[in-house]
Design a protein around this motif. Structure first.
Motif, PDB file in Angstrom:
ATOM      1  N   TYR B  33      24.454  43.899  34.543  1.00 38.22           N
ATOM      2  CA  TYR B  33      25.182  45.184  34.675  1.00 38.22           C
ATOM      3  C   TYR B  33      24.113  45.039  36.050  1.00 38.22           C
ATOM      4  N   TYR B  35      23.043  48.018  38.830  1.00 40.14           N
ATOM      5  CA  TYR B  35      22.503  49.385  39.196  1.00 40.14           C
ATOM      6  C   TYR B  35      21.541  49.893  40.619  1.00 40.14           C
ATOM      7  N   PHE B  45      24.977  53.718  38.337  1.00 36.40           N
ATOM      8  CA  PHE B  45      26.230  52.553  37.700  1.00 36.40           C
ATOM      9  C   PHE B  45      26.913  52.296  38.959  1.00 36.40           C
ATOM     10  N   TYR B  48      29.979  46.377  36.049  1.00 39.15           N
ATOM     11  CA  TYR B  48      30.104  45.306  34.602  1.00 39.15           C
ATOM     12  C   TYR B  48      30.195  44.176  34.946  1.00 39.15           C
ATOM     13  N   PHE B  91      19.027  47.628  40.896  1.00 44.12           N
ATOM     14  CA  PHE B  91      18.630  47.188  39.375  1.00 44.12           C
ATOM     15  C   PHE B  91      19.426  45.967  38.523  1.00 44.12           C
ATOM     16  N   GLN B 103      20.012  47.422  26.456  1.00 37.97           N
ATOM     17  CA  GLN B 103      20.079  46.443  28.089  1.00 37.97           C
ATOM     18  C   GLN B 103      19.183  46.413  28.607  1.00 37.97           C
TER      19      GLN B 103
END
Lengths: 113, 114
Positions: B33, B35, B45, B48, B91, B103
């Motif tokens: 994922y 971010y 977000f 993914y 991130f 996560q």
């Protein structure tokens, strides 16, 4: 999609006091609720999580409660210490959201010695 | 057991250049994922991915941003023709499975646009 609201945005407590941070979510299908702690300039780190089949979980000074009916969950920190000062994020996810976590905007906790 | 590895930690680019951010997930994790975090703001977000597949890119800007997670090698977040507004911390996180799993985050890449 999911919407997560987090309150308060800032919280200042005296060392030794308790701190409570609250989050609400909108998607009734959400069933996993992690909490992350992020110190300044560092990565978010998972500190505790709860799934929708339980109402409360505790790990030493940290506890999380979940009210599925009201769609809110809370983080409780007891006997706060200066090293608890950080930004705390709640999140919510569900299988219907393909695993994506929706994060709250964060709470900046300051513990005064 | 190495955690999520991101590089570079800091990246400086001039407007119009390309930025490539890399993320190697934790060993045994196949879900990644990305971010974005602006100063004093939350985690937003972006995308993914699972090996060779984009599962959800609903948070990615429609233009200039792309992501991949090839069969071999790290996941790459690519930003073309960067603008000042792209300055942020990016991130990466990984998990062992999709859905309701913790996560684990990397240290992030701080992108600065001159």
């Amino acid at each position: 999609g999911e919407n997560v609201e987090q309150h308060p945005s800032t919280l200042s407590v005296q060392e030794g006091d308790s701190a409570v941070i609250k989050c609400t979510y909108s998607d009734s299908a959400s069933n996993y609720f992690p909490w992350y702690k992020q110190e300044l300039g560092k990565r978010p780190q998972l500190i505790i999580d709860i799934r929708s089949n339980v109402g409360e979980k505790k790990d030493q000074r940290i506890a999380v409660t979940l009210n599925k009916t009201a769609k809110h969950f809370s983080l409780h920190i007891t006997e706060t210490q200066p090293e608890d000062s950080a930004v705390y994020f709640c999140a919510a996810s569900s299988n219907t959201n393909a695993g994506k976590s929706t994060f709250g905007d964060g709470t900046t906790l300051t513990v005064k010695p | 057991n190495a955690g999520v590895m991101q590089n570079p930690r800091h990246l400086v680019r001039r407007r119009g250049q390309e930025a490539r951010l890399r993320c190697s997930p934790m060993k045994g994790h196949s879900h990644v994922y990305w971010y974005r975090q602006l100063p004093e703001e939350g985690l937003k977000f972006m995308v993914y991915l699972q090996k060779e597949n984009i599962i959800d890119e609903s948070g990615m800007p429609k233009e200039r941003f792309s992501a991949e997670f090839p069969k071999e090698g790290p996941s790459i977040l690519r930003i073309q023709q960067v603008v000042r507004g792209d300055s942020a911390a990016y991130f990466c996180a990984s998990s062992v499975d999709r859905g309701n799993q913790p996560q684990h985050f990397g240290d992030g890449t701080r992108l600065s646009i001159l």
